[in-house]
Scaffold this motif. Structure first.
Motif, PDB file in Angstrom:
ATOM      1  N   ASN A  28       0.825  -1.209   0.000  1.00 55.89           N
ATOM      2  CA  ASN A  28       0.000   0.000   0.000  1.00 55.89           C
ATOM      3  C   ASN A  28       0.863   1.265   0.000  1.00 55.89           C
ATOM      4  O   ASN A  28       0.750   2.106   0.885  1.00 55.89           O
ATOM      5  CB  ASN A  28      -0.961  -0.002   1.188  1.00 55.89           C
ATOM      6  CG  ASN A  28      -2.078   1.000   1.028  1.00 55.89           C
ATOM      7  OD1 ASN A  28      -2.268   1.567  -0.043  1.00 55.89           O
ATOM      8  ND2 ASN A  28      -2.817   1.220   2.085  1.00 55.89           N
ATOM      9  N   ASN A  31      -1.664   4.526  -1.079  1.00 53.78           N
ATOM     10  CA  ASN A  31      -2.865   4.873  -0.317  1.00 53.78           C
ATOM     11  C   ASN A  31      -4.140   4.545  -1.102  1.00 53.78           C
ATOM     12  O   ASN A  31      -5.008   5.382  -1.315  1.00 53.78           O
ATOM     13  CB  ASN A  31      -2.847   6.344   0.097  1.00 53.78           C
ATOM     14  CG  ASN A  31      -3.942   6.662   1.102  1.00 53.78           C
ATOM     15  OD1 ASN A  31      -4.353   5.805   1.880  1.00 53.78           O
ATOM     16  ND2 ASN A  31      -4.422   7.888   1.085  1.00 53.78           N
ATOM     17  N   TYR A  32      -4.251   3.301  -1.539  1.00 54.53           N
ATOM     18  CA  TYR A  32      -5.403   2.841  -2.300  1.00 54.53           C
ATOM     19  C   TYR A  32      -6.692   3.058  -1.521  1.00 54.53           C
ATOM     20  O   TYR A  32      -6.740   2.847  -0.312  1.00 54.53           O
ATOM     21  CB  TYR A  32      -5.259   1.351  -2.628  1.00 54.53           C
ATOM     22  CG  TYR A  32      -4.087   1.017  -3.507  1.00 54.53           C
ATOM     23  CD1 TYR A  32      -4.099   1.308  -4.861  1.00 54.53           C
ATOM     24  CD2 TYR A  32      -2.967   0.385  -2.981  1.00 54.53           C
ATOM     25  CE1 TYR A  32      -3.033   0.984  -5.677  1.00 54.53           C
ATOM     26  CE2 TYR A  32      -1.890   0.051  -3.782  1.00 54.53           C
ATOM     27  CZ  TYR A  32      -1.930   0.353  -5.130  1.00 54.53           C
ATOM     28  OH  TYR A  32      -0.863   0.027  -5.932  1.00 54.53           O
ATOM     29  N   ALA A  61     -11.347  -2.129   0.160  1.00 58.77           N
ATOM     30  CA  ALA A  61      -9.925  -2.146   0.504  1.00 58.77           C
ATOM     31  C   ALA A  61      -9.775  -2.642   1.938  1.00 58.77           C
ATOM     32  O   ALA A  61     -10.249  -1.996   2.870  1.00 58.77           O
ATOM     33  CB  ALA A  61      -9.312  -0.757   0.352  1.00 58.77           C
ATOM     34  N   ASP A  63      -7.377  -3.219   4.830  1.00 57.46           N
ATOM     35  CA  ASP A  63      -6.071  -2.779   5.334  1.00 57.46           C
ATOM     36  C   ASP A  63      -6.042  -3.105   6.823  1.00 57.46           C
ATOM     37  O   ASP A  63      -6.273  -2.247   7.665  1.00 57.46           O
ATOM     38  CB  ASP A  63      -5.908  -1.282   5.091  1.00 57.46           C
ATOM     39  CG  ASP A  63      -4.536  -0.765   5.461  1.00 57.46           C
ATOM     40  OD1 ASP A  63      -3.658  -1.574   5.806  1.00 57.46           O
ATOM     41  OD2 ASP A  63      -4.346   0.462   5.417  1.00 57.46           O
ATOM     42  N   TYR A  72       0.520  -3.877   3.700  1.00 58.45           N
ATOM     43  CA  TYR A  72      -0.168  -4.435   2.536  1.00 58.45           C
ATOM     44  C   TYR A  72      -1.674  -4.219   2.645  1.00 58.45           C
ATOM     45  O   TYR A  72      -2.231  -4.047   3.730  1.00 58.45           O
ATOM     46  CB  TYR A  72       0.135  -5.929   2.385  1.00 58.45           C
ATOM     47  CG  TYR A  72       1.513  -6.160   1.825  1.00 58.45           C
ATOM     48  CD1 TYR A  72       1.706  -6.393   0.472  1.00 58.45           C
ATOM     49  CD2 TYR A  72       2.624  -6.107   2.652  1.00 58.45           C
ATOM     50  CE1 TYR A  72       2.972  -6.582  -0.040  1.00 58.45           C
ATOM     51  CE2 TYR A  72       3.900  -6.288   2.140  1.00 58.45           C
ATOM     52  CZ  TYR A  72       4.062  -6.524   0.796  1.00 58.45           C
ATOM     53  OH  TYR A  72       5.313  -6.694   0.286  1.00 58.45           O
ATOM     54  N   VAL A  73      -2.341  -4.241   1.496  1.00 57.76           N
ATOM     55  CA  VAL A  73      -3.780  -4.056   1.418  1.00 57.76           C
ATOM     56  C   VAL A  73      -4.339  -5.070   0.415  1.00 57.76           C
ATOM     57  O   VAL A  73      -3.674  -5.408  -0.564  1.00 57.76           O
ATOM     58  CB  VAL A  73      -4.130  -2.601   0.993  1.00 57.76           C
ATOM     59  CG1 VAL A  73      -3.607  -2.268  -0.384  1.00 57.76           C
ATOM     60  CG2 VAL A  73      -5.605  -2.325   1.094  1.00 57.76           C
TER      61      VAL A  73
END
Length: 87
Positions: A28, A31-32, A61, A63, A72-73
């Motif tokens: 990530n 910043n999805y 998403a 997270d 990670y996401v």
């Protein structure tokens, strides 16, 4: 909504366009967020772009460090369009 241009290996690209792959785990570093657009650019086994790409929209998403490695996401997505190379 942000558009992200990403690489994806051919085997995974095929699964995305066949709609059998609807999620992706990514680091990530971007910043999805939900409603982001991912432009997935296919690369072959040598890491060379094939010219094929598709567009997906992030629908969820995850997270959560309880389930994923820190940083990670998991992105769930819906296929929007497929853009094959013209023959």
């Amino acid at each position: 909504m942000v558009e992200h241009k990403l690489k994806i290996k051919s085997e995974y690209f095929s699964a995305v366009i066949n709609k059998t792959k609807t999620a992706e785990i990514r680091y990530n570093d971007r910043n999805y967020q939900v409603d982001d657009i991912l432009i997935l650019n296919e690369i072959d086994e040598n890491g060379v772009f094939t010219g094929n790409n598709c567009s997906v929209i992030v629908t969820h998403a995850l997270d959560d460090n309880q389930y994923l490695q820190t940083g990670y996401v998991m992105l769930s997505f819906h296929l929007r369009s497929i853009n094959p190379v013209e023959e």
